[in-house]
Design an enzyme around this catalytic site. Structure first.
Site, PDB file in Angstrom:
ATOM      1  N   TYR A   1     -27.421  19.228  -9.191  1.00 18.74           N
ATOM      2  CA  TYR A   1     -26.274  19.799  -8.477  1.00 18.74           C
ATOM      3  C   TYR A   1     -25.098  18.838  -8.327  1.00 18.74           C
ATOM      4  O   TYR A   1     -24.107  19.171  -7.693  1.00 18.74           O
ATOM      5  CB  TYR A   1     -26.717  20.239  -7.071  1.00 18.74           C
TER       6      TYR A   1
ATOM      7  N   ASP B   1     -22.886  17.446 -10.525  1.00 19.33           N
ATOM      8  CA  ASP B   1     -21.621  17.724 -11.217  1.00 19.33           C
ATOM      9  C   ASP B   1     -20.840  18.807 -10.479  1.00 19.33           C
ATOM     10  O   ASP B   1     -19.673  18.633 -10.137  1.00 19.33           O
ATOM     11  CB  ASP B   1     -21.899  18.186 -12.657  1.00 19.33           C
TER      12      ASP B   1
ATOM     13  N   TYR C   1     -35.763  13.216  -6.147  1.00 18.09           N
ATOM     14  CA  TYR C   1     -36.398  13.612  -7.403  1.00 18.09           C
ATOM     15  C   TYR C   1     -37.902  13.350  -7.249  1.00 18.09           C
ATOM     16  O   TYR C   1     -38.343  12.752  -6.261  1.00 18.09           O
ATOM     17  CB  TYR C   1     -35.866  12.765  -8.563  1.00 18.09           C
TER      18      TYR C   1
ATOM     19  N   GLN D   1     -23.222  23.603   1.095  1.00 15.02           N
ATOM     20  CA  GLN D   1     -22.822  22.195   1.251  1.00 15.02           C
ATOM     21  C   GLN D   1     -22.505  21.788   2.692  1.00 15.02           C
ATOM     22  O   GLN D   1     -22.956  20.745   3.156  1.00 15.02           O
ATOM     23  CB  GLN D   1     -21.607  21.908   0.370  1.00 15.02           C
TER      24      GLN D   1
ATOM     25  N   ARG E   1     -30.059  11.312  -3.021  1.00 19.50           N
ATOM     26  CA  ARG E   1     -30.245  11.023  -4.453  1.00 19.50           C
ATOM     27  C   ARG E   1     -28.914  11.203  -5.184  1.00 19.50           C
ATOM     28  O   ARG E   1     -27.929  11.662  -4.599  1.00 19.50           O
ATOM     29  CB  ARG E   1     -31.292  11.973  -5.017  1.00 19.50           C
ATOM     30  N   GLY E   2     -28.915  10.892  -6.482  1.00 19.74           N
ATOM     31  CA  GLY E   2     -27.772  11.239  -7.343  1.00 19.74           C
ATOM     32  C   GLY E   2     -26.479  10.598  -6.910  1.00 19.74           C
ATOM     33  O   GLY E   2     -26.386   9.382  -6.767  1.00 19.74           O
ATOM     34  N   GLU E   3     -25.464  11.421  -6.682  1.00 23.10           N
ATOM     35  CA  GLU E   3     -24.143  10.881  -6.338  1.00 23.10           C
ATOM     36  C   GLU E   3     -23.584  11.488  -5.046  1.00 23.10           C
ATOM     37  O   GLU E   3     -23.313  10.786  -4.075  1.00 23.10           O
ATOM     38  CB  GLU E   3     -23.171  11.149  -7.496  1.00 23.10           C
ATOM     39  N   ASP E   4     -23.434  12.800  -5.041  1.00 22.90           N
ATOM     40  CA  ASP E   4     -22.704  13.399  -3.927  1.00 22.90           C
ATOM     41  C   ASP E   4     -23.468  13.316  -2.604  1.00 22.90           C
ATOM     42  O   ASP E   4     -22.881  13.032  -1.558  1.00 22.90           O
ATOM     43  CB  ASP E   4     -22.348  14.860  -4.258  1.00 22.90           C
ATOM     44  N   SER E   5     -24.781  13.553  -2.627  1.00 25.07           N
ATOM     45  CA  SER E   5     -25.528  13.470  -1.359  1.00 25.07           C
ATOM     46  C   SER E   5     -25.527  12.034  -0.850  1.00 25.07           C
ATOM     47  O   SER E   5     -25.563  11.789   0.361  1.00 25.07           O
ATOM     48  CB  SER E   5     -26.955  14.003  -1.508  1.00 25.07           C
TER      49      SER E   5
HETATM   50  O1  TRH Z   1     -28.365  17.070  -7.674  1.00 26.33           O
HETATM   51  P1  TRH Z   1     -28.213  15.631  -7.944  1.00 26.33           P
HETATM   52  O2  TRH Z   1     -29.415  14.939  -8.364  1.00 26.33           O
HETATM   53  O3  TRH Z   1     -27.086  15.407  -8.999  1.00 26.33           O
HETATM   54  C1  TRH Z   1     -27.138  14.437 -10.021  1.00 26.33           C
HETATM   55  C2  TRH Z   1     -26.186  13.309  -9.811  1.00 26.33           C
HETATM   56  O4  TRH Z   1     -24.931  13.726  -9.430  1.00 26.33           O
HETATM   57  C3  TRH Z   1     -26.072  12.462 -11.052  1.00 26.33           C
HETATM   58  O5  TRH Z   1     -25.136  11.454 -10.888  1.00 26.33           O
HETATM   59  C4  TRH Z   1     -25.670  13.351 -12.190  1.00 26.33           C
HETATM   60  O6  TRH Z   1     -25.555  12.638 -13.337  1.00 26.33           O
HETATM   61  C5  TRH Z   1     -26.734  14.404 -12.338  1.00 26.33           C
HETATM   62  O7  TRH Z   1     -26.816  15.173 -11.148  1.00 26.33           O
HETATM   63  C6  TRH Z   1     -26.416  15.323 -13.479  1.00 26.33           C
HETATM   64  O8  TRH Z   1     -27.703  14.929  -6.601  1.00 26.33           O
HETATM   65  P2  TRH Z   1     -26.294  14.937  -5.844  1.00 26.33           P
HETATM   66  O9  TRH Z   1     -25.255  14.260  -6.645  1.00 26.33           O
HETATM   67  O10 TRH Z   1     -26.558  14.411  -4.541  1.00 26.33           O
HETATM   68  O11 TRH Z   1     -25.904  16.468  -5.716  1.00 26.33           O
HETATM   69  C7  TRH Z   1     -26.527  17.337  -4.840  1.00 26.33           C
HETATM   70  C8  TRH Z   1     -25.522  18.323  -4.271  1.00 26.33           C
HETATM   71  O12 TRH Z   1     -26.210  19.355  -3.588  1.00 26.33           O
HETATM   72  C9  TRH Z   1     -24.582  17.701  -3.263  1.00 26.33           C
HETATM   73  O13 TRH Z   1     -23.287  18.262  -3.413  1.00 26.33           O
HETATM   74  C10 TRH Z   1     -25.152  18.126  -1.915  1.00 26.33           C
HETATM   75  C11 TRH Z   1     -25.671  19.481  -2.272  1.00 26.33           C
HETATM   76  N1  TRH Z   1     -26.725  20.037  -1.409  1.00 26.33           N
HETATM   77  C12 TRH Z   1     -26.476  21.222  -0.741  1.00 26.33           C
HETATM   78  O14 TRH Z   1     -25.359  21.776  -0.835  1.00 26.33           O
HETATM   79  N2  TRH Z   1     -27.470  21.787  -0.001  1.00 26.33           N
HETATM   80  C13 TRH Z   1     -28.692  21.216   0.143  1.00 26.33           C
HETATM   81  O15 TRH Z   1     -29.560  21.780   0.854  1.00 26.33           O
HETATM   82  C14 TRH Z   1     -28.920  19.967  -0.515  1.00 26.33           C
HETATM   83  C15 TRH Z   1     -30.246  19.296  -0.356  1.00 26.33           C
HETATM   84  C16 TRH Z   1     -27.928  19.419  -1.283  1.00 26.33           C
END
Ligand code: TRH
Length: 396
Positions: A24, A26, A204, A266, A282-286
């Protein structure tokens, strides 16, 4: 016409292109940026996304079947393989080096005043980022220039996405019993006792999980762990002998209580981070959102080929732990390395828990410091600067 809030810019049209690779992150970043540019700065934003189902998870009112719709002030378009001809926007944001449709690029090149074309990059704390931020990359055979825009943690970078009212909303939530009460009620849960350590766990697959659960189950302090649905869930179920864990499932062992939460939109995820004492992200945004929460956090970095993600993790740790005392810094690094290394998190936990007060004070200072470098504002300043240059060239 001068849209409210965008500091005197003439009407600005913005196209954001998002290719969802996996997870999620991107769409999470693009959706956040799109809403901020539209609602805080008055831009006309069109978000092109190739996987509407992932947007639907973050914003349930987005209909995954519609090729065109309006959602929260943003025009959302399905980015289909066959790209329809459209007039390009003034500001074109290609997220994470996704390749723009050829037709669209040709249409950009045909404009008298060329759009400002930005490649919004992934977030990294590595030193080289500052040197690459805003670098131009001329198109090999069209009269177009693309600029690299790097988010980051230092003033030499593009900063981080932060909604204007977030610090105020967060502070009100964190100091307001009624809001927190309502949050727990919405989860169908009673507000936990003061002595309970509240942890959110978004991650993850991770073989370090069971060791950490053991440590929590055997700890003196009761631990309530809230796990949003996602990739770590099967391992959560495994620990408790449940092969079908799902939203609403809850488990207990020793001092540990676990509750599986549905994936929420979000804004509500922010509230989860604000209410918890420690957040696993994890990832970037969270990870960025956990920093805005001003609470100690543990980052599971997105794993990449050849383990290059360790350099990224190391770079962030170096920056983040610098103001901490030796014990807190060591405790934090040990837990983060164990969590990303697939084992040893249970052993690293007690020292981290013991350093929590210091880690929390630091998390609050860090959030305050970072808030001075706002990505959306930086992006608009850059847009204006390049736009003025272009207009000047044309006027001669
Ligand atoms: O989902 P991610 O693992 O995304 C990853 C990374 O961005 C990584 O850098 C990228 O290369 C890869 O995807 C393709 O983790 P991230 O970045 O934290 O994104 C999760 C999103 O989900 C973030 O905007 C928060 C949102 N979220 C919700 O809206 N509701 C929820 O209940 C949760 C748990 C998260």
């Amino acid at each position: 016409m001068t849209p409210a809030g965008n500091r005197g810019l003439p009407r600005v049209f913005c196209d954001i292109f998002c290719n969802v690779i996996d997870n999620y992150g991107d769409i999470g970043v693009c959706w956040r940026l799109a809403r901020q540019l539209a609602n805080e700065h008055g831009l006309d934003v069109r978000l092109w996304v190739d996987d509407l189902a992932s947007l639907h998870s973050l914003c349930p009112e987005a209909d995954a079947q519609l090729s065109q719709q309006h959602c929260r002030g943003v025009e959302v378009r399905h980015w289909a393989a066959l790209f329809t001809e459209v007039t390009p926007a003034n500001l074109v944001i290609e997220a994470f080096a996704c390749e723009l449709p050829e037709r669209y690029v040709a249409a950009m090149a045909a404009q008298e005043i060329k759009p400002v074309w930005i490649n919004l990059e992934y977030l990294s704390a590595e030193d080289w980022v500052a040197g690459c931020h805003k670098l131009p990359s001329p198109h090999p055979n069209l009269p177009l220039i693309k600029y690299f825009f790097f988010p980051g943690f230092t003033p030499q970078t593009g900063g981080l996405l932060l909604e204007r009212d977030l610090p105020t909303r967060r502070d009100a939530f964190q100091s307001g019993g009624a809001q927190q009460q309502a949050f727990w009620q919405s989860l169908g849960m009673k507000m936990p006792s003061r002595e309970t350590l509240k942890v959110s766990l978004f991650g993850y697959e991770n073989t370090a999980l069971h060791g950490l659960f053991d440590a929590w189950a055997n700890s003196v302090q009761p631990v309530l762990c809230l796990v949003p649905e996602g990739r770590i869930l099967p391992q959560v179920g495994q620990y408790f002998g449940d092969d079908a864990p799902r939203a609403g499932s809850s488990y207990e062992r020793g001092r540990l209580r676990v509750r599986v939460l549905p994936f929420v939109e979000q804004e509500r995820y922010d509230e989860l981070l604000w209410t918890c004492d420690v957040n696993f992200v994890r990832g970037e945004d969270s990870c960025v959102r956990a920093q805005w929460a001003g609470r100690p956090f543990v980052w599971q970095i997105y794993p990449q080929h050849d383990a290059v993600h360790w350099q990224k993790l190391q770079a962030f740790l170096k920056l983040y732990q610098a103001p901490l005392g030796t014990a807190a810094s060591q405790a934090m690094q040990d837990l983060w390395r164990a969590w990303n290394g697939g084992g040893g998190a249970g052993n690293a936990w007690p020292a981290f828990a013991a350093a929590r007060d210091e880690l929390e004070r630091h998390a609050q200072d860090w959030a305050q410091q970072l808030a001075k470098n706002n990505l959306a504002l930086n992006l608009l300043d850059f847009y204006q600067k390049i736009g003025r240059m272009r207009a000047f060239e044309i006027e001669g």
